[in-house]
Motif scaffolding. Structure first.
Motif, PDB file in Angstrom:
ATOM      1  N   GLU A   1     -26.665   2.089  -0.677  1.00 48.06           N
ATOM      2  CA  GLU A   1     -25.615   2.720   0.108  1.00 48.06           C
ATOM      3  C   GLU A   1     -26.180   3.360   1.360  1.00 48.06           C
ATOM      4  O   GLU A   1     -27.344   3.740   1.399  1.00 48.06           O
ATOM      5  CB  GLU A   1     -24.904   3.772  -0.743  1.00 48.06           C
ATOM      6  CG  GLU A   1     -23.837   3.168  -1.617  1.00 48.06           C
ATOM      7  CD  GLU A   1     -22.955   4.229  -2.251  1.00 48.06           C
ATOM      8  OE1 GLU A   1     -23.369   5.401  -2.259  1.00 48.06           O
ATOM      9  OE2 GLU A   1     -21.874   3.866  -2.725  1.00 48.06           O
TER      10      GLU A   1
ATOM     11  N   ARG B   1      -5.558  -2.139  -6.902  1.00 51.73           N
ATOM     12  CA  ARG B   1      -6.957  -2.367  -7.224  1.00 51.73           C
ATOM     13  C   ARG B   1      -7.271  -2.022  -8.671  1.00 51.73           C
ATOM     14  O   ARG B   1      -8.217  -2.546  -9.249  1.00 51.73           O
ATOM     15  CB  ARG B   1      -7.851  -1.564  -6.275  1.00 51.73           C
ATOM     16  CG  ARG B   1      -7.724  -0.063  -6.428  1.00 51.73           C
ATOM     17  CD  ARG B   1      -8.261   0.684  -5.234  1.00 51.73           C
ATOM     18  NE  ARG B   1      -8.168   2.125  -5.425  1.00 51.73           N
ATOM     19  CZ  ARG B   1      -7.058   2.838  -5.244  1.00 51.73           C
ATOM     20  NH1 ARG B   1      -5.934   2.221  -4.880  1.00 51.73           N
ATOM     21  NH2 ARG B   1      -7.048   4.132  -5.452  1.00 51.73           N
ATOM     22  N   GLN B   2      -6.462  -1.156  -9.273  1.00 52.14           N
ATOM     23  CA  GLN B   2      -6.756  -0.739 -10.640  1.00 52.14           C
ATOM     24  C   GLN B   2      -5.828  -1.376 -11.664  1.00 52.14           C
ATOM     25  O   GLN B   2      -5.771  -0.949 -12.796  1.00 52.14           O
ATOM     26  CB  GLN B   2      -6.654   0.776 -10.742  1.00 52.14           C
ATOM     27  CG  GLN B   2      -7.678   1.482  -9.881  1.00 52.14           C
ATOM     28  CD  GLN B   2      -7.464   2.975  -9.830  1.00 52.14           C
ATOM     29  OE1 GLN B   2      -6.390   3.463 -10.167  1.00 52.14           O
ATOM     30  NE2 GLN B   2      -8.476   3.706  -9.417  1.00 52.14           N
TER      31      GLN B   2
ATOM     32  N   ARG C   1      -0.906   3.002   5.217  1.00 55.67           N
ATOM     33  CA  ARG C   1      -1.245   3.436   3.857  1.00 55.67           C
ATOM     34  C   ARG C   1      -0.073   4.190   3.231  1.00 55.67           C
ATOM     35  O   ARG C   1       0.252   4.023   2.054  1.00 55.67           O
ATOM     36  CB  ARG C   1      -2.503   4.319   3.929  1.00 55.67           C
ATOM     37  CG  ARG C   1      -2.977   4.972   2.655  1.00 55.67           C
ATOM     38  CD  ARG C   1      -3.330   4.012   1.535  1.00 55.67           C
ATOM     39  NE  ARG C   1      -4.005   2.796   1.929  1.00 55.67           N
ATOM     40  CZ  ARG C   1      -5.317   2.692   2.116  1.00 55.67           C
ATOM     41  NH1 ARG C   1      -6.087   3.738   1.953  1.00 55.67           N
ATOM     42  NH2 ARG C   1      -5.851   1.552   2.461  1.00 55.67           N
ATOM     43  N   LYS C   2       0.595   5.001   4.041  1.00 50.25           N
ATOM     44  CA  LYS C   2       1.730   5.772   3.518  1.00 50.25           C
ATOM     45  C   LYS C   2       2.876   4.850   3.123  1.00 50.25           C
ATOM     46  O   LYS C   2       3.586   5.105   2.154  1.00 50.25           O
ATOM     47  CB  LYS C   2       2.213   6.770   4.577  1.00 50.25           C
ATOM     48  CG  LYS C   2       1.308   7.974   4.684  1.00 50.25           C
ATOM     49  CD  LYS C   2       1.859   8.992   5.664  1.00 50.25           C
ATOM     50  CE  LYS C   2       0.855  10.125   5.841  1.00 50.25           C
ATOM     51  NZ  LYS C   2       1.006  10.782   7.133  1.00 50.25           N
TER      52      LYS C   2
ATOM     53  N   ASP D   1       1.941   3.489  -0.162  1.00 50.88           N
ATOM     54  CA  ASP D   1       2.149   4.492  -1.212  1.00 50.88           C
ATOM     55  C   ASP D   1       3.613   4.565  -1.619  1.00 50.88           C
ATOM     56  O   ASP D   1       3.940   4.618  -2.807  1.00 50.88           O
ATOM     57  CB  ASP D   1       1.699   5.879  -0.719  1.00 50.88           C
ATOM     58  CG  ASP D   1       0.186   5.974  -0.602  1.00 50.88           C
ATOM     59  OD1 ASP D   1      -0.496   5.080  -1.158  1.00 50.88           O
ATOM     60  OD2 ASP D   1      -0.309   6.913   0.033  1.00 50.88           O
TER      61      ASP D   1
ATOM     62  N   TYR E   1      -5.193  -2.867  -2.110  1.00 52.23           N
ATOM     63  CA  TYR E   1      -5.604  -1.480  -2.293  1.00 52.23           C
ATOM     64  C   TYR E   1      -4.742  -0.811  -3.354  1.00 52.23           C
ATOM     65  O   TYR E   1      -5.235  -0.150  -4.258  1.00 52.23           O
ATOM     66  CB  TYR E   1      -5.492  -0.728  -0.968  1.00 52.23           C
ATOM     67  CG  TYR E   1      -5.650   0.768  -1.123  1.00 52.23           C
ATOM     68  CD1 TYR E   1      -6.918   1.338  -1.211  1.00 52.23           C
ATOM     69  CD2 TYR E   1      -4.534   1.601  -1.217  1.00 52.23           C
ATOM     70  CE1 TYR E   1      -7.063   2.707  -1.380  1.00 52.23           C
ATOM     71  CE2 TYR E   1      -4.685   2.961  -1.381  1.00 52.23           C
ATOM     72  CZ  TYR E   1      -5.946   3.510  -1.460  1.00 52.23           C
ATOM     73  OH  TYR E   1      -6.099   4.857  -1.645  1.00 52.23           O
TER      74      TYR E   1
ATOM     75  N   ASP F   1       1.002   5.867   9.302  1.00 56.77           N
ATOM     76  CA  ASP F   1      -0.134   5.092   8.841  1.00 56.77           C
ATOM     77  C   ASP F   1       0.369   4.125   7.754  1.00 56.77           C
ATOM     78  O   ASP F   1       1.159   4.504   6.903  1.00 56.77           O
ATOM     79  CB  ASP F   1      -1.119   6.137   8.283  1.00 56.77           C
ATOM     80  CG  ASP F   1      -2.325   5.520   7.640  1.00 56.77           C
ATOM     81  OD1 ASP F   1      -2.527   4.311   7.809  1.00 56.77           O
ATOM     82  OD2 ASP F   1      -3.064   6.273   6.999  1.00 56.77           O
TER      83      ASP F   1
END
Lengths: 359, 541
Positions: A332, A88-89, A239-240, A243, A85, A237
């Motif tokens: 979608e 991803r870029q 995700r944090k 980050d 994640y 979480d």
């Protein structure tokens, strides 16, 4: 660093098999589904020897704490998901290559990306073990063994139970660092530099979980006043955590090994890294083109964003090779009705979008 | 008629008494800081997700994810989607404590709070003012094999207060909302070894129940209970303190009844303070080890409330009785203006406590804060109590100011007074200043320790020892107020130096100044009148 690359290719020529064995890692626990602990026959040792990617020390830990293995696998899986994640870029998008080495040969280079991967996977283990602790799935976690006063038999009654985040942290330290700790290299060697780098990044990852765990409190004194307050650690979480580690990746410090066998900054103008910072010893390989030696997959065939100026923009992503445009039909879900779990009733909406793929 | 002991005591003896009390005070702090563990512990639990496979959803069935008859468990809800399990089929199961441990009556109470982990989805967001409704049942058993016995069942609604800290875009799907902790349950006794909580979140679209609460991923509980070690230290302390305060109380009252005059108001108030302190001290909590008394928490609150109300009233009356103006007081009714706010405030807090902990005796999942009306009501009670407290402190400060003004007025005219009057006033001033000093010291200690325990981490490492600050705070402050009441009853008891002579004093006349020193009474009301009487006699002679 052409020197290292030469060395690497030499090593590759010398013994391909050896290198492959070296590259296998406990990350592979994420790829091969492990049986749930209740399906184990108690004391069935072969499970641990069958698991690929474990070092001798880790295998020993596996035998001692068999029920933890599932959760280590889960932690690694979450870590890989988070890595993908966060990246991803980017040109290197944390893609997995095979089931034993997981990320392929790129991890044998002590680059920033490697640093991030080690950190995030160590964090994943802390997270998963702490979670399993709260689920009551692990028999060794829970009550702390620090009795008070000294020889009181029922410490749970006397002093309460230990914190599950702390347990996760301690177990992850034992398990993840085992591989690095069981090898001894000559002082000041490249291998030692790499070992120290891994240890530092593992620690940074674990600390990220601990640091982001916030303290929640409840007041419960007379009439609910705050004369009595109890606090506990609450995991953030994941995700944090990702980050935060991504930020640490951006500010990672370039290091080299000193003669004394310690890591030191390449550029002395910067502040030396704290235990919470990521460090790397090698510069990143070129991720633009496919390269068997470095393990880079190249960006050919990757989707890019035509309008973006950032790393995901077609200019940077495709390394100036240009891109192909094509239209694709995306189906979608839309106008959905949800319950909090498990029930979704949607209509299908189709949309035609332009997509760009690197040449 | 004798003065208080404190006036007749030599400075040396007073210092010795002070020193002894200080030693006990330090012991009280050390007992908490070094022996006891931290007062409470929080244990976090993550709910296991069980599947209720039966179609008619029996409420009597218990779900536990391990043990001899484990439920069918799912890891996450993606698994449920693929197996076509619906929201109504899912039972969240929490076993307290964690496996291989057992609860104990020494834990005193169980307080549980609830976290809901909700993931963000573009098309399944949390609605504004969303409410979550759960059916919860609580069961217990005392060994690992027997059936679960039902203990409580309730259907509860809580408000979801969640914020999403990322931009609400497709990219940030699966990140979690930041949700406030929800109060879950409170039980004032831990009489059983194992507890099982089963939670269901039924969806009823037509009634709008559990609709728009987002994509729930997990339910977590945090259980708080007192540490057994702390309970033992606490009980021991109470058991030791009860007889000592009780003894001094009996001694004090004997002293007062030995006098021929009826006790004055201040003496009665000090005695009442002693009674309320003993009431707190009596270690009825010992019974909670053997009996299932859920009302212990409420009872503890009431006992503390009575003591605080008594203490506050005492301060007001003490100031009033040392006012040194010519007003007749010595009646409780003359203090209605100052004691009124205490009574109203205490009553408000009592009603609030009955609404919260009182109802929890019936339904442990109840909380007054969950409904709008309840919140407003609770806030109203607390605000009124707060206003009363402020009003009280204004009165108290004003009275202390008045006393000091009178003192400075009297002090300037002291040399001009007759010896009898001067000694009387000097005694009053000393008594007042002494109490003022120790009261301020005690109050300051309480406030400082409260702040320290709130701000710091809760324990200090000091060499090889860990000092549990929170425990030290509780035992220290508790010990301190006990010592305060003890010292009050001891020092402000009537002096035994020639009691029973008050009858003859009139006959003796005022030939000796020494005698007159002892005629100063504990309250202003008898004091001056008697001195005036004497003065008049002197004039007549």
């Amino acid at each position: 660093m052409p020197g290292t690359r030469l060395l690497l290719s030499l090593a590759l020529l010398c013994g391909c098999t050896q290198l492959l064995a070296e590259a296998s890692s406990w990350w592979s626990l994420a790829m091969n589904p492990i049986q749930r602990p209740e399906m184990y026959i108690i004391g069935a040792q072969p499970v641990c020897s069958q698991l690929p990617g474990l070092s001798p020390g880790q295998r020993k830990l596996c035998q001692l704490y068999q029920e933890h293995m599932v959760y280590i696998g889960e932690g690694a899986k979450n870590a890989i998901k988070e890595c993908q994640y966060q990246f991803r870029q980017r040109r290197w998008n944390c893609s997995t290559v095979d089931n034993t080495s997981v990320f392929g040969r790129v991890m044998s280079i002590g680059s920033r990306e490697t640093a991030f991967t080690y950190a995030v996977s160590a964090a994943g283990v802390v997270n998963a073990i702490s979670r399993a602790c709260r689920e009551g799935e692990l028999s060794t976690c829970g009550c702390s063994r620090t009795a008070r006063p000294k020889d009181l038999p029922r410490d749970w009654l006397w002093g309460g139970c230990g914190d599950n985040v702390e347990y996760g942290y301690r177990f992850a330290k034992e398990f993840v660092d085992a591989r690095e700790r069981e090898r001894n290299y000559a002082k000041g060697s490249e291998e030692q530099a790499r070992t120290l780098m891994n240890l530092q990044n593992n620690e940074a990852g674990r600390r990220a979980v601990y640091k982001l765990a916030d303290v929640a409190c409840k007041c419960h004194g007379v009439s609910g006043s705050c004369s009595l307050k109890t606090c506990w650690l609450q995991l953030a979480d994941f995700r944090k955590v990702g980050d935060l580690l991504k930020e640490k990746y951006d500010s990672a410090a370039a290091m080299r090994i000193s003669r004394k066998g310690k890591l030191e900054l390449v550029n002395n103008r910067f502040n030396s890294p704290t235990p919470e910072d990521l460090v790397y010893v090698d510069s990143s390989p070129d991720y633009c083109l496919r390269n068997e030696t470095t393990g880079s997959l190249g960006t050919q065939g990757r989707l890019c964003n035509k309008t973006s100026e950032g790393m995901d923009g077609c200019e940077l992503m495709c390394c100036g090779r240009g891109y192909d445009q094509f239209k694709s039909v995306q189906v979608e879900r839309c106008h959905c009705k949800f319950h909090w779990c498990c029930y979704v009733k949607c209509k299908k909406c189709t949309e035609i979008v332009d997509q760009y793929v690197c040449k | 008629m004798a003065g208080a002991i404190i006036e007749n005591m030599s400075t040396k003896k007073l210092c010795i008494v002070g020193g002894i009390l200080l030693v006990f005070q330090v012991i009280a702090f050390l007992v908490g800081g070094l022996i006891a563990p931290s007062p409470t512990t929080a244990v976090s639990y993550l709910a296991n997700k069980c599947v209720d496979v039966e179609k008619n959803h029996q409420k009597t069935k218990w779900y536990l994810s391990w043990g001899s008859n484990p439920c069918e468990k799912i890891r996450d809800f993606d698994e449920a989607v693929s197996r076509q399990i619906e929201a109504n089929d899912i039972v969240f199961s929490i076993h307290a404590p964690h496996p291989h441990n057992e609860m104990s009556p020494w834990f005193q109470f169980m307080l549980y709070v609830l976290h809901v982990d909700i993931a963000f989805k573009m098309d399944n967001q949390i609605k504004n003012n969303a409410e979550i409704t759960f059916n919860v049942s609580l069961g217990y058993r005392d060994d690992m094999v027997s059936e679960w016995q039902p203990m409580a069942y309730a259907e509860e609604t809580r408000k979801l207060k969640c914020a999403f800290n990322y931009p609400k875009t497709k990219e940030n799907e699966d990140s979690f909302y930041d949700c406030d902790v929800l109060s879950f349950m409170e039980i004032g006794t831990v009489a059983h070894k194992f507890y099982l909580v089963n939670i269901r979140l039924p969806v009823h679209e037509k009634k709008g129940i559990n609709v728009g609460i987002g994509d729930i991923r997990d339910i977590r509980l945090v259980g708080i209970h007192q540490n057994g070690g702390f309970t033992k230290v606490w009980f021991a302390m109470k058991t030791v303190l009860t007889p000592s305060i009780f003894t001094i109380m009996v001694w004090y009252w004997r002293r007062i009844t030995m006098m021929t005059r009826p006790p004055v108001l201040l003496e009665k108030v000090i005695f009442a303070l002693g009674i309320s302190m003993t009431f707190i001290n009596i270690p009825v909590e010992w019974f909670s080890i053997g009996f299932e008394w859920t009302w212990m928490l409420l009872f503890g609150d009431i006992r503390q409330g009575i003591f605080y109300a008594m203490l506050l009233s005492f301060w007001i009356i003490f100031c009033g009785e040392h006012m040194m103006d010519q007003n007749e007081r010595n009646r409780f009714s003359s203090y209605w203006k100052q004691v009124g706010p205490i009574a109203v405030g205490a009553f408000c807090l009592f009603v609030f406590d009955m609404c919260e902990r009182g109802v929890q005796l019936k339904n442990p999942f109840y909380s007054i804060w969950t409904t709008d009306v309840g919140t407003e009501l609770a806030m109203a009670f607390i605000i009124v109590a707060g206003i009363c407290l402020c009003l009280y402190f204004l009165f108290l400060c004003f009275m202390v100011f008045q006393v000091f003004r009178n003192i400075s007025g009297k002090q300037s005219s002291l040399p001009a007074m007759s010896k009898a009057r001067r000694l009387h006033y000097e005694g009053l001033i000393f008594r007042f200043k002494f109490l003022m000093l120790i009261t301020l010291a005690c109050a300051a200690m309480t406030v400082i320790f409260f702040i320290v325990s709130q701000v710091t981490e809760g324990h200090w490492k000091w060499g090889g020892y860990t000092v549990e600050l929170n425990s030290a705070f509780f035992t220290g402050i508790y010990g301190m107020w006990n010592l305060y009441v003890f010292a009050l009853m001891f020092l402000y008891a009537p002096s035994h130096k020639n009691y029973g002579e008050d009858q003859s004093i009139g006959d003796l006349g005022i030939s000796s100044g020494e005698e007159l020193q002892l005629t100063t009474t504990i309250t202003h009301v008898d004091g001056p009148t008697e001195v005036y009487k004497l003065a008049r006699k002197e004039a007549q002679e």
